[in-house]
Design a protein around this motif. Sequence first.
Motif, PDB file in Angstrom:
ATOM      1  N   LYS A 175     -46.372  16.414 -32.752  1.00  0.00           N
ATOM      2  CA  LYS A 175     -46.608  17.018 -31.623  1.00  0.00           C
ATOM      3  C   LYS A 175     -48.167  16.272 -30.823  1.00  0.00           C
ATOM      4  O   LYS A 175     -49.016  16.836 -31.610  1.00  0.00           O
ATOM      5  CB  LYS A 175     -46.143  17.785 -30.670  1.00  0.00           C
ATOM      6  N   ASN A 176     -48.320  15.686 -30.128  1.00  0.00           N
ATOM      7  CA  ASN A 176     -49.692  16.243 -29.124  1.00  0.00           C
ATOM      8  C   ASN A 176     -50.528  16.881 -28.811  1.00  0.00           C
ATOM      9  O   ASN A 176     -49.735  17.470 -27.710  1.00  0.00           O
ATOM     10  CB  ASN A 176     -49.887  14.502 -28.116  1.00  0.00           C
ATOM     11  N   PRO A 177     -51.577  18.185 -29.281  1.00  0.00           N
ATOM     12  CA  PRO A 177     -51.432  18.773 -28.549  1.00  0.00           C
ATOM     13  C   PRO A 177     -52.363  18.860 -27.781  1.00  0.00           C
ATOM     14  O   PRO A 177     -53.136  20.594 -26.508  1.00  0.00           O
ATOM     15  CB  PRO A 177     -52.475  19.645 -29.804  1.00  0.00           C
ATOM     16  N   VAL A 178     -53.686  17.938 -27.005  1.00  0.00           N
ATOM     17  CA  VAL A 178     -54.053  17.555 -25.920  1.00  0.00           C
ATOM     18  C   VAL A 178     -54.049  18.507 -24.994  1.00  0.00           C
ATOM     19  O   VAL A 178     -54.806  19.416 -24.008  1.00  0.00           O
ATOM     20  CB  VAL A 178     -54.297  16.225 -25.343  1.00  0.00           C
ATOM     21  N   LYS A 179     -52.580  17.925 -24.150  1.00  0.00           N
ATOM     22  CA  LYS A 179     -52.676  18.937 -23.270  1.00  0.00           C
ATOM     23  C   LYS A 179     -52.787  20.138 -23.526  1.00  0.00           C
ATOM     24  O   LYS A 179     -53.043  21.149 -22.503  1.00  0.00           O
ATOM     25  CB  LYS A 179     -51.474  18.634 -22.350  1.00  0.00           C
ATOM     26  N   VAL A 180     -51.692  21.598 -23.969  1.00  0.00           N
ATOM     27  CA  VAL A 180     -51.383  22.523 -24.013  1.00  0.00           C
ATOM     28  C   VAL A 180     -53.071  22.681 -24.380  1.00  0.00           C
ATOM     29  O   VAL A 180     -53.417  23.849 -24.464  1.00  0.00           O
ATOM     30  CB  VAL A 180     -50.233  22.835 -25.771  1.00  0.00           C
ATOM     31  N   ALA A 181     -53.288  22.554 -25.750  1.00  0.00           N
ATOM     32  CA  ALA A 181     -55.483  22.887 -25.918  1.00  0.00           C
ATOM     33  C   ALA A 181     -56.300  22.705 -24.710  1.00  0.00           C
ATOM     34  O   ALA A 181     -57.091  23.782 -24.700  1.00  0.00           O
ATOM     35  CB  ALA A 181     -55.942  21.383 -27.151  1.00  0.00           C
ATOM     36  N   GLY A 182     -56.383  21.551 -23.440  1.00  0.00           N
ATOM     37  CA  GLY A 182     -56.604  21.937 -22.882  1.00  0.00           C
ATOM     38  C   GLY A 182     -56.673  23.353 -21.301  1.00  0.00           C
ATOM     39  O   GLY A 182     -57.270  23.685 -21.328  1.00  0.00           O
ATOM     40  N   LEU A 183     -55.643  23.327 -21.169  1.00  0.00           N
ATOM     41  CA  LEU A 183     -55.181  24.534 -20.853  1.00  0.00           C
ATOM     42  C   LEU A 183     -55.410  26.065 -21.062  1.00  0.00           C
ATOM     43  O   LEU A 183     -55.746  26.461 -20.685  1.00  0.00           O
ATOM     44  CB  LEU A 183     -53.688  24.964 -20.668  1.00  0.00           C
ATOM     45  N   ALA A 184     -55.394  25.688 -22.298  1.00  0.00           N
ATOM     46  CA  ALA A 184     -55.774  27.155 -23.393  1.00  0.00           C
ATOM     47  C   ALA A 184     -57.526  27.515 -23.229  1.00  0.00           C
ATOM     48  O   ALA A 184     -57.652  28.499 -23.514  1.00  0.00           O
ATOM     49  CB  ALA A 184     -55.128  27.364 -24.543  1.00  0.00           C
ATOM     50  N   ALA A 185     -57.905  26.854 -23.808  1.00  0.00           N
ATOM     51  CA  ALA A 185     -59.517  26.430 -24.125  1.00  0.00           C
ATOM     52  C   ALA A 185     -60.361  25.822 -23.220  1.00  0.00           C
ATOM     53  O   ALA A 185     -61.468  26.411 -23.381  1.00  0.00           O
ATOM     54  CB  ALA A 185     -59.420  25.497 -24.779  1.00  0.00           C
ATOM     55  N   THR A 186     -60.411  25.522 -21.820  1.00  0.00           N
ATOM     56  CA  THR A 186     -60.660  25.648 -20.788  1.00  0.00           C
ATOM     57  C   THR A 186     -61.128  26.368 -19.852  1.00  0.00           C
ATOM     58  O   THR A 186     -60.553  27.298 -19.505  1.00  0.00           O
ATOM     59  CB  THR A 186     -60.379  23.855 -19.960  1.00  0.00           C
ATOM     60  N   PRO A 187     -63.038  26.383 -19.777  1.00  0.00           N
ATOM     61  CA  PRO A 187     -63.186  28.332 -19.333  1.00  0.00           C
ATOM     62  C   PRO A 187     -62.866  27.689 -18.168  1.00  0.00           C
ATOM     63  O   PRO A 187     -63.025  26.912 -17.507  1.00  0.00           O
ATOM     64  CB  PRO A 187     -64.676  27.646 -19.674  1.00  0.00           C
ATOM     65  N   LEU A 188     -62.640  29.145 -17.812  1.00  0.00           N
ATOM     66  CA  LEU A 188     -62.586  29.881 -16.256  1.00  0.00           C
ATOM     67  C   LEU A 188     -62.998  30.046 -15.167  1.00  0.00           C
ATOM     68  O   LEU A 188     -63.921  31.156 -16.273  1.00  0.00           O
ATOM     69  CB  LEU A 188     -60.982  30.461 -15.766  1.00  0.00           C
ATOM     70  N   VAL A 189     -64.118  29.732 -15.050  1.00  0.00           N
ATOM     71  CA  VAL A 189     -66.007  30.345 -14.394  1.00  0.00           C
ATOM     72  C   VAL A 189     -65.667  29.904 -12.722  1.00  0.00           C
ATOM     73  O   VAL A 189     -64.779  29.889 -11.929  1.00  0.00           O
ATOM     74  CB  VAL A 189     -66.505  28.469 -14.395  1.00  0.00           C
ATOM     75  N   THR A 190     -66.613  30.769 -12.335  1.00  0.00           N
ATOM     76  CA  THR A 190     -66.600  31.429 -10.834  1.00  0.00           C
ATOM     77  C   THR A 190     -68.161  31.033 -10.082  1.00  0.00           C
ATOM     78  O   THR A 190     -68.821  29.720 -10.675  1.00  0.00           O
ATOM     79  CB  THR A 190     -66.675  32.697 -10.781  1.00  0.00           C
ATOM     80  N   ARG A 191     -69.348  31.734  -9.654  1.00  0.00           N
ATOM     81  CA  ARG A 191     -70.641  31.878  -9.262  1.00  0.00           C
ATOM     82  C   ARG A 191     -71.349  31.214 -10.312  1.00  0.00           C
ATOM     83  O   ARG A 191     -71.517  30.953 -11.654  1.00  0.00           O
ATOM     84  CB  ARG A 191     -71.064  32.875  -8.014  1.00  0.00           C
ATOM     85  N   GLN A 192     -72.676  29.983  -9.642  1.00  0.00           N
ATOM     86  CA  GLN A 192     -73.485  30.208 -10.444  1.00  0.00           C
ATOM     87  C   GLN A 192     -74.456  30.714 -10.993  1.00  0.00           C
ATOM     88  O   GLN A 192     -74.617  32.245  -9.456  1.00  0.00           O
ATOM     89  CB  GLN A 192     -74.147  28.763  -9.905  1.00  0.00           C
ATOM     90  N   GLY A 193     -75.274  31.119 -11.488  1.00  0.00           N
ATOM     91  CA  GLY A 193     -76.708  31.841 -12.326  1.00  0.00           C
ATOM     92  C   GLY A 193     -77.497  31.708 -10.884  1.00  0.00           C
ATOM     93  O   GLY A 193     -77.346  30.635 -10.601  1.00  0.00           O
ATOM     94  N   ALA A 194     -78.235  32.209 -10.484  1.00  0.00           N
ATOM     95  CA  ALA A 194     -79.641  32.399  -9.871  1.00  0.00           C
ATOM     96  C   ALA A 194     -80.016  30.819 -10.087  1.00  0.00           C
ATOM     97  O   ALA A 194     -80.858  30.442  -9.142  1.00  0.00           O
ATOM     98  CB  ALA A 194     -80.339  33.214  -9.891  1.00  0.00           C
ATOM     99  N   ALA A 195     -80.563  30.838 -11.184  1.00  0.00           N
ATOM    100  CA  ALA A 195     -81.380  29.227 -11.393  1.00  0.00           C
ATOM    101  C   ALA A 195     -80.833  28.236 -11.746  1.00  0.00           C
ATOM    102  O   ALA A 195     -81.114  26.865 -12.000  1.00  0.00           O
ATOM    103  CB  ALA A 195     -82.156  29.786 -13.053  1.00  0.00           C
TER     104      ALA A 195
END
Length: 612
Positions: A399-419
């Motif tokens: 069973k290929n785990p690529v999609k479920v791994a991407g869903l679980a491990a991809t960080p959810l990000v928001t605004r950038q730091g000042a620099a």
Amino acid sequence: MTFQWSVKFIEEPEQTGISVDFARDGFNTNNRQAVSAPEVISLPWIATQQCLLDTKDFLRQAKERGADLSPLLLRQLYKHRIIIPLVEVTDRRYYEPHDQEHGEPRANGRMLEFRAARSEGRLRDLGQIPFIPRLSFESSRPTNYSWWNGLLYSRYQLSIVAFLKPWLGKCRYSYRNERKYPRLPEPDDTLRTRANQLHRIGLMALALEARYLPILEAGQIRLTNTKIDEYLAFRRDFDPVKVSRQLQYSASNAHSDAECLLLLARTIDPTNGPWRELIKYATRESWKHLNGDLLSAMHLRETSEILLRFYEDLSERGETGPLPSIPTTTWHPLHDRLSSKQSTLDQQLMDVGLSPHPRVVLAVEGDSEEIMFPRVWNALGYSDAPELVRLLNLGGTDKNPVKVAGLAATPLVTRQGAAGDFVWMIKPPTCFMIVADPEGLYATKQKIDKLLNDIKVEIKSGLAAQGAQTTEPGLNELVKIHTWSAPCFEYEHFTDEELASAIATVHKTCNDWSKEELVTVLAYWRGKKKDIRRVWESGNQDEKFEKKRGRWEYCVSKTELTKALWPILEQKIKTAISTEDGHYPQIAQVAIDAHGAAQKWRHGSFVLEVID
């Protein structure tokens, strides 16, 4: 539905020696309320969402906010004009009767008596006349539970309670007839001003409550004693511009009062930082579990939100401009409004170490590992915390785990730091850790490397969709693959003798093999680097083996075999724990590694290093 009233005071003075003009103009002619309490309560739908409080209820709610007031102490607060009852229900007419032009939601108890008195003109505004010494705050017969003094308060009048503590601490008591009577000193100008201000704001909030309180929670309408169609009809006919003129309450007034309430809430709120932001996500229904200054602060913010919603309605109708832009570099009162959430709930939970998102998703190949890992986890003394490690059964090495791994491990990000060299993460990092037999997609190092790369590409794609890219070392922390050094989980952790004994306990015939013969067959397939299933699926392929070969009459249950093997594995783990340089079974070492990774990311806020 129109919002107009005509309250005409009857010009007969009360028998107290007070002139008619004085009674009309109010106790403090320099700080007179622009609109009186009887005028406000003549509005449609008044107090339909939060009932008015009698003396007993007011004292109870004041205690929830940290002020243990007695009826006699409440009388002192009335005497000093700090908390004046909203109205008094009497048997005498004080203004011309006024019938509501539109229906209101059903009522019961005190609200029925209040509405009857309102329609008959029997409400007295105690804020417009001086202190009445003979006004009763408690019954002369303590056991008379049906007694009522006719006094009603608005819940918004509780807002002053949080600011009374220093003054109440100066209270002195005298004893007469074996009773203790409180005596408060004259309040200072600051307290008087604040009490007058909060009373005035409370009247305005009471007038606007029915329109705005039910919709304070995004996406929800919370109604009391009414149906949604009745409320929607009331809301449709509500004209904020007309109400603003009737109340003599402009958008500017609402804006400045709202910011003042937010400043006051900030001064008394015992929480700070992420906790203060997190509590904004709690439903109003859950506030019943709060008390003291925190409860007072939340209700101040609720009142402020009502005023700001009124302001925004006026702005939409061109009566004023939009609210000013909130600065991001410095604190502003509007940062604390209930509807102003500076970040997501996930980020707030992460900031206080309560994120429900797992720090490690431990993906196992099949049922045996799924059964074994929780037991190993507990044997190592780790807590059953789903926000640390969550188990996932992949259902096989094909069973290929690529999609479920991407869903679980991809960080959810928001605004950038000042620099611009990093982005803030909305939730904690999650490591996707795969544990599998060395077969199928995990059969060789080349296949494992390809799978790792495919998962990283999936994570990069997820980050790109959010406008971010990260470094390769950052990706290496997010996905790991571990395979057993032996051909399967059972061969990795148990000897042939241990496996033979366990199989004999869960299978009735063992294909008529003795334990020694079963050990021989187990060793044969171990040497061939095949899964243990070949023992009962293929028998023995060795020509030297004299017993019958081929598939057993029925297969060994891997689930039952795993359970039978657990005591053996548990003892090995205990031995490793008790030995200073003990050698842990591989499954225990994987659990240790997973726990370590989860603990590393358990608390705190996180950023992701980004590249151009």
